[in-house]
Write a protein that holds these residues in place. Structure first.
Motif, PDB file in Angstrom:
ATOM      1  N   GLN A 108       0.836  -1.217   0.000  1.00  0.00           N
ATOM      2  CA  GLN A 108       0.000   0.000   0.000  1.00  0.00           C
ATOM      3  C   GLN A 108       0.858   1.250   0.000  1.00  0.00           C
ATOM      4  O   GLN A 108       0.444   2.296  -0.503  1.00  0.00           O
ATOM      5  CB  GLN A 108      -0.906   0.004   1.241  1.00  0.00           C
ATOM      6  N   ARG A 114      -0.581   2.273  -9.240  1.00  0.00           N
ATOM      7  CA  ARG A 114      -1.996   1.887  -9.201  1.00  0.00           C
ATOM      8  C   ARG A 114      -2.347   0.876 -10.279  1.00  0.00           C
ATOM      9  O   ARG A 114      -3.330   0.161 -10.153  1.00  0.00           O
ATOM     10  CB  ARG A 114      -2.890   3.127  -9.384  1.00  0.00           C
ATOM     11  N   ALA A 188      -5.035  -7.059   3.192  1.00  0.00           N
ATOM     12  CA  ALA A 188      -5.087  -5.858   4.030  1.00  0.00           C
ATOM     13  C   ALA A 188      -4.221  -6.032   5.274  1.00  0.00           C
ATOM     14  O   ALA A 188      -3.471  -5.120   5.645  1.00  0.00           O
ATOM     15  CB  ALA A 188      -6.535  -5.563   4.416  1.00  0.00           C
ATOM     16  N   LYS A 193      -2.128  -3.977  -1.554  1.00  0.00           N
ATOM     17  CA  LYS A 193      -3.321  -3.563  -2.308  1.00  0.00           C
ATOM     18  C   LYS A 193      -3.273  -4.186  -3.693  1.00  0.00           C
ATOM     19  O   LYS A 193      -2.200  -4.376  -4.283  1.00  0.00           O
ATOM     20  CB  LYS A 193      -3.374  -2.033  -2.412  1.00  0.00           C
TER      21      LYS A 193
END
Ligand SMILES: Nc1ncnc2c1ncn2[C@@H]1O[C@H](COP(=O)(O)OP(=O)(O)OP(=O)(O)O)[C@@H](O)[C@H]1O
Ligand SMILES: O=P(O)(O)OC[C@H]1O[C@H](OP(=O)(O)OP(=O)(O)O)[C@H](O)[C@@H]1O
Ligand SMILES: [Mg+2]
Length: 325
Positions: A108, A114, A188, A193
């Motif tokens: 993360q 992304r 998590a 992610k």
């Protein structure tokens, strides 16, 4: 004696309970005549069928080798372990359980990463900076290779991981991972992610046929009977039976019911006494009941269906087409 027809069923793990429930609900009751720890079983009423209880990954490899005719296993395991899977095995039907996504996930903390395109930039920079390639921990080696190649990502190295893959970045054995996720809780908990376009495969348990099994006429006939049970159950669970009687039910009304509510009339229009039997998808039941009453019905009864035996058996038709290719 003719060679037995072999059906492979998960013996343990996530798919086991659901797989047994699936066959039971199709009216095929599996039995272990020699007790719970027996890895060979039978189906009541189908004498030449042998159940092979195996792990989900073993079922994928036995299907690839033609050692079993039919089996239940995860699509992820098939696509990972069988090169050219669509030629060797037929995914007859998704079974609605064992759902899990195979995903590419990064820490993360990599806020600028992304997408796979971002990852491509980072892998190149990583190599320049560290003088080695970025490491991807996974047990899905083949799925990872083809997915990364499709996204033009080449500057990485796979570190094979047998378990606790999500822990690899934190302990420093890899920079990122490819693994399976259902709820996302494990990712998590490990500060990872999923990339926005990083879903490699949406997997579920499938009913699968092997091309290379011994498909003798007797084996085909056994498959037809098994798939007939399964198709009858699948057809039944998509609909509820709706019965009513009223004057003035006509072709136009049935067409409208079909177009608006997805209704089918398996036995044709109303009988001479006006009785009408319809099959309706569960979501439209109330709307259909209201529609029928508006057009004159006083009473509409709705019942669930256990099995619907149709002349057509779409599952067996699919198998026959596959074996002909
Ligand atoms: N949350 C999940 N985690 C891992 N696998 C899952 C999950 N949900 C569904 N599955 C599916 O379950 C199958 C793997 O099941 P399981 O781990 O019992 O089999 P296996 O790998 O053959 O057994 P083992 O790991 O004991 O060798 C895969 O098809 C996988 O997609
Ligand atoms: O997204 P989630 O719902 O958190 O599920 C995903 C996790 O579940 C499985 O591991 P499991 O704990 O079953 O151990 P395994 O390594 O034996 O597969 C899988 O390998 C993931 O680690
Ligand atoms: Mg496992």
């Amino acid at each position: 004696m003719t060679a037995p027809f072999v059906l492979a069923v998960p013996s343990k793990g996530r798919l086991q309970e659901n797989a047994e429930a699936f066959f039971t609900s199709a009216g095929l009751s599996l039995a272990k005549p020699r007790g719970a720890r027996d890895y060979r079983g039978t189906i009541a009423g189908l004498d030449n069928v042998e159940i092979a209880y195996l792990s989900a990954s073993e079922i994928a490899s036995q299907l690839a080798r033609g050692m079993v005719h039919l089996g239940v296993t995860g699509e992820d395991l098939l696509r990972e372990s069988i090169p050219d899977a669509d030629k060797r095995v037929l995914l007859i039907d998704g079974l609605g359980f064992g759902n899990a996504n195979v995903v590419a996930a990064v820490p993360q903390a990599w806020i600028d990463v992304r997408t796979m395109a971002d990852l491509d930039d980072v892998t190149t920079g990583f190599r320049a900076q560290h003088n080695r390639r970025m490491r991807v921990a996974t047990k899905y080696i083949n799925l990872t290779r083809s997915f990364f190649a499709a996204h033009g990502v080449v500057d990485y190295r796979i570190v094979e991981s047998a378990g606790a893959t999500e822990g690899a970045p934190a302990v420093g054995t890899a920079e990122m991972i490819v693994d399976i996720t259902t709820t996302g809780a494990t990712l998590a908990a490990n500060g990872l992610k999923v990339l926005d376009d990083g879903v490699i495969l949406r997997s579920q348990a499938n009913l699968v046929a092997s091309r290379d099994a011994d498909w003798s006429p007797a084996a085909r006939e056994t498959a037809r009977v098994i798939l007939d049970h399964i198709a009858a159950r699948a057809r039944a669970s998509k609909y509820r039976e709706v019965r009513t009687r009223f004057a003035g039910c006509n072709e136009a009304l049935l067409n409208e019911a079909h177009n608006r509510f997805g209704v089918v009339a398996p036995f044709g229009g109303p009988t001479s006494s006006g009785m009408l039997t319809l099959h309706c998808p569960p979501v439209h039941l109330y709307a259909l009941g209201s529609f029928l009453r508006e057009h004159g019905a006083d009473t509409v009864s709705i019942a669930s269906l256990d099995y619907v035996l149709d002349r057509e058996n779409p599952l067996f038709a699919k198998l026959e087409a596959f074996l002909r290719q």
